[in-house]
Design a protein around this motif. Structure first.
Motif, mmCIF file in Angstrom:
data_model
loop_
_atom_site.group_PDB
_atom_site.id
_atom_site.type_symbol
_atom_site.label_atom_id
_atom_site.label_comp_id
_atom_site.label_asym_id
_atom_site.label_seq_id
_atom_site.Cartn_x
_atom_site.Cartn_y
_atom_site.Cartn_z
ATOM 1 N N ARG A 1 43.930 -21.634 -22.039
ATOM 2 C CA ARG A 1 43.536 -22.336 -20.816
ATOM 3 C C ARG A 1 42.014 -22.382 -20.739
ATOM 4 O O ARG A 1 41.341 -21.421 -21.090
ATOM 5 C CB ARG A 1 44.094 -21.589 -19.609
ATOM 6 C CG ARG A 1 43.864 -22.283 -18.289
ATOM 7 C CD ARG A 1 44.509 -21.525 -17.189
ATOM 8 N NE ARG A 1 43.656 -20.367 -16.893
ATOM 9 C CZ ARG A 1 43.755 -19.654 -15.801
ATOM 10 N NH1 ARG A 1 44.683 -19.910 -14.921
ATOM 11 N NH2 ARG A 1 42.952 -18.642 -15.593
ATOM 12 N N ALA A 2 41.487 -23.490 -20.284
ATOM 13 C CA ALA A 2 40.050 -23.638 -20.029
ATOM 14 C C ALA A 2 39.899 -24.191 -18.615
ATOM 15 O O ALA A 2 40.231 -25.342 -18.360
ATOM 16 C CB ALA A 2 39.400 -24.562 -21.050
ATOM 17 N N TYR B 1 32.976 -22.861 -18.216
ATOM 18 C CA TYR B 1 34.436 -22.859 -18.316
ATOM 19 C C TYR B 1 34.904 -21.421 -18.544
ATOM 20 O O TYR B 1 34.364 -20.719 -19.404
ATOM 21 C CB TYR B 1 34.912 -23.743 -19.473
ATOM 22 C CG TYR B 1 34.714 -25.203 -19.201
ATOM 23 C CD1 TYR B 1 35.748 -25.968 -18.663
ATOM 24 C CD2 TYR B 1 33.502 -25.823 -19.451
ATOM 25 C CE1 TYR B 1 35.567 -27.313 -18.389
ATOM 26 C CE2 TYR B 1 33.316 -27.159 -19.178
ATOM 27 C CZ TYR B 1 34.350 -27.891 -18.641
ATOM 28 O OH TYR B 1 34.163 -29.223 -18.363
ATOM 29 N N ASP B 2 35.888 -20.990 -17.759
ATOM 30 C CA ASP B 2 36.564 -19.725 -18.001
ATOM 31 C C ASP B 2 37.700 -20.006 -18.978
ATOM 32 O O ASP B 2 38.624 -20.750 -18.658
ATOM 33 C CB ASP B 2 37.103 -19.120 -16.707
ATOM 34 C CG ASP B 2 36.003 -18.529 -15.850
ATOM 35 O OD1 ASP B 2 34.946 -18.172 -16.403
ATOM 36 O OD2 ASP B 2 36.191 -18.414 -14.624
ATOM 37 N N TYR C 1 42.179 -12.656 -24.595
ATOM 38 C CA TYR C 1 40.806 -12.431 -24.149
ATOM 39 C C TYR C 1 40.409 -13.527 -23.175
ATOM 40 O O TYR C 1 41.023 -14.596 -23.143
ATOM 41 C CB TYR C 1 39.830 -12.463 -25.336
ATOM 42 C CG TYR C 1 40.069 -11.371 -26.352
ATOM 43 C CD1 TYR C 1 39.502 -10.121 -26.198
ATOM 44 C CD2 TYR C 1 40.860 -11.609 -27.471
ATOM 45 C CE1 TYR C 1 39.710 -9.117 -27.138
ATOM 46 C CE2 TYR C 1 41.074 -10.622 -28.410
ATOM 47 C CZ TYR C 1 40.500 -9.381 -28.243
ATOM 48 O OH TYR C 1 40.709 -8.401 -29.168
ATOM 49 N N ARG C 2 39.357 -13.272 -22.401
ATOM 50 C CA ARG C 2 38.792 -14.276 -21.498
ATOM 51 C C ARG C 2 37.276 -14.228 -21.637
ATOM 52 O O ARG C 2 36.675 -13.166 -21.628
ATOM 53 C CB ARG C 2 39.171 -14.015 -20.049
ATOM 54 C CG ARG C 2 38.446 -14.976 -19.077
ATOM 55 C CD ARG C 2 38.874 -14.809 -17.678
ATOM 56 N NE ARG C 2 40.128 -15.564 -17.553
ATOM 57 C CZ ARG C 2 40.693 -15.831 -16.408
ATOM 58 N NH1 ARG C 2 40.182 -15.403 -15.291
ATOM 59 N NH2 ARG C 2 41.815 -16.528 -16.364
ATOM 60 N N PRO D 1 29.851 -22.239 -22.075
ATOM 61 C CA PRO D 1 29.092 -23.349 -21.475
ATOM 62 C C PRO D 1 29.811 -24.699 -21.525
ATOM 63 O O PRO D 1 29.492 -25.596 -20.758
ATOM 64 C CB PRO D 1 27.810 -23.401 -22.289
ATOM 65 C CG PRO D 1 28.143 -22.733 -23.577
ATOM 66 C CD PRO D 1 29.209 -21.717 -23.265
ATOM 67 N N ARG D 2 30.795 -24.864 -22.422
ATOM 68 C CA ARG D 2 31.538 -26.128 -22.498
ATOM 69 C C ARG D 2 32.995 -25.867 -22.862
ATOM 70 O O ARG D 2 33.339 -24.801 -23.353
ATOM 71 C CB ARG D 2 30.885 -27.116 -23.444
ATOM 72 C CG ARG D 2 30.683 -26.639 -24.834
ATOM 73 C CD ARG D 2 29.794 -27.612 -25.610
ATOM 74 N NE ARG D 2 29.065 -26.934 -26.641
ATOM 75 C CZ ARG D 2 27.893 -26.331 -26.492
ATOM 76 N NH1 ARG D 2 27.308 -26.337 -25.339
ATOM 77 N NH2 ARG D 2 27.302 -25.721 -27.495
ATOM 78 N N ASP D 3 33.813 -26.864 -22.659
ATOM 79 C CA ASP D 3 35.241 -26.770 -22.954
ATOM 80 C C ASP D 3 35.430 -26.735 -24.477
ATOM 81 O O ASP D 3 35.001 -27.654 -25.176
ATOM 82 C CB ASP D 3 35.959 -27.970 -22.348
ATOM 83 C CG ASP D 3 37.470 -27.877 -22.438
ATOM 84 O OD1 ASP D 3 37.985 -26.980 -23.142
ATOM 85 O OD2 ASP D 3 38.141 -28.689 -21.801
#
Length: 165
Positions: free
Chosen positions: A45-46, A126-127, A137-138, A142-144
């Motif tokens: 997921r982003a 983006y998380d 992991y999370r 800075p970008r998708d």
């Protein structure tokens, strides 16, 4: 520097003295290059992280007196509404109040400047949730990254203190 020795002779002596003064543990430590490799993780997921900006600007608002005549736009339906709009545009001497600001004043409009607050949202990061070798992991990026994320896998051995020989 001793003036009685030439430069070629005192430099090796100086280096030998520096190594002799170094602690014994420094002479036995070997710095190994880090064990690193690159793999691809599966992105689960982003989710975008937004920054909200607010700006206030001044806009002219005019409240016009009723320019609609009885049986005007409200009474018109379908084709008669289209024909009426064309007739209003093509009739000489009639002007659209929205075309000229002076027309609004002449028609009895009340114009004033009013503050209008606007809100803008833009993604700043983006998380990203991803899986590497079965572990989730999370990270905030800075970008998708898309469907795959290149990750750096580094392995370094843990050596207990005091057992260095």
């Amino acid at each position: 520097m001793p003036s009685f020795l030439p430069a070629k002779r005192w430099l090796p002596l100086l280096l030998a003295a520096a190594f002799a003064a170094a602690p014994a543990w420094a002479q036995h430590t070997v710095i190994q290059a880090e064990n690193v490799r690159y793999e691809y993780a599966q992105v689960l997921r982003a989710e975008p992280v937004y920054q909200t900006l607010r700006a206030t600007g001044m806009v002219e608002r005019c409240e016009q007196s009723s320019l609609v005549q009885p049986g005007g736009e409200e009474g018109r339906r379908g084709l008669s509404r289209v024909v009426g709009a064309v007739r209003d545009v093509l009739t000489p001497g009639r002007r659209d109040p929205s075309v000229d600001a002076d027309t609004a004043d002449a028609a009895g409009g009340d114009c004033r400047m009013v503050p209008v607050e606007r809100e803008f949202r833009r993604p700043i990061a983006y998380d990203v949730d991803y899986v590497v070798r079965g572990v989730k992991y999370r990270s905030r990026l800075p970008r998708d990254p898309g469907n795959r994320l290149r990750v750096k896998v580094a392995v370094t051995p843990v050596v207990p203190e005091g057992n260095i020989d």
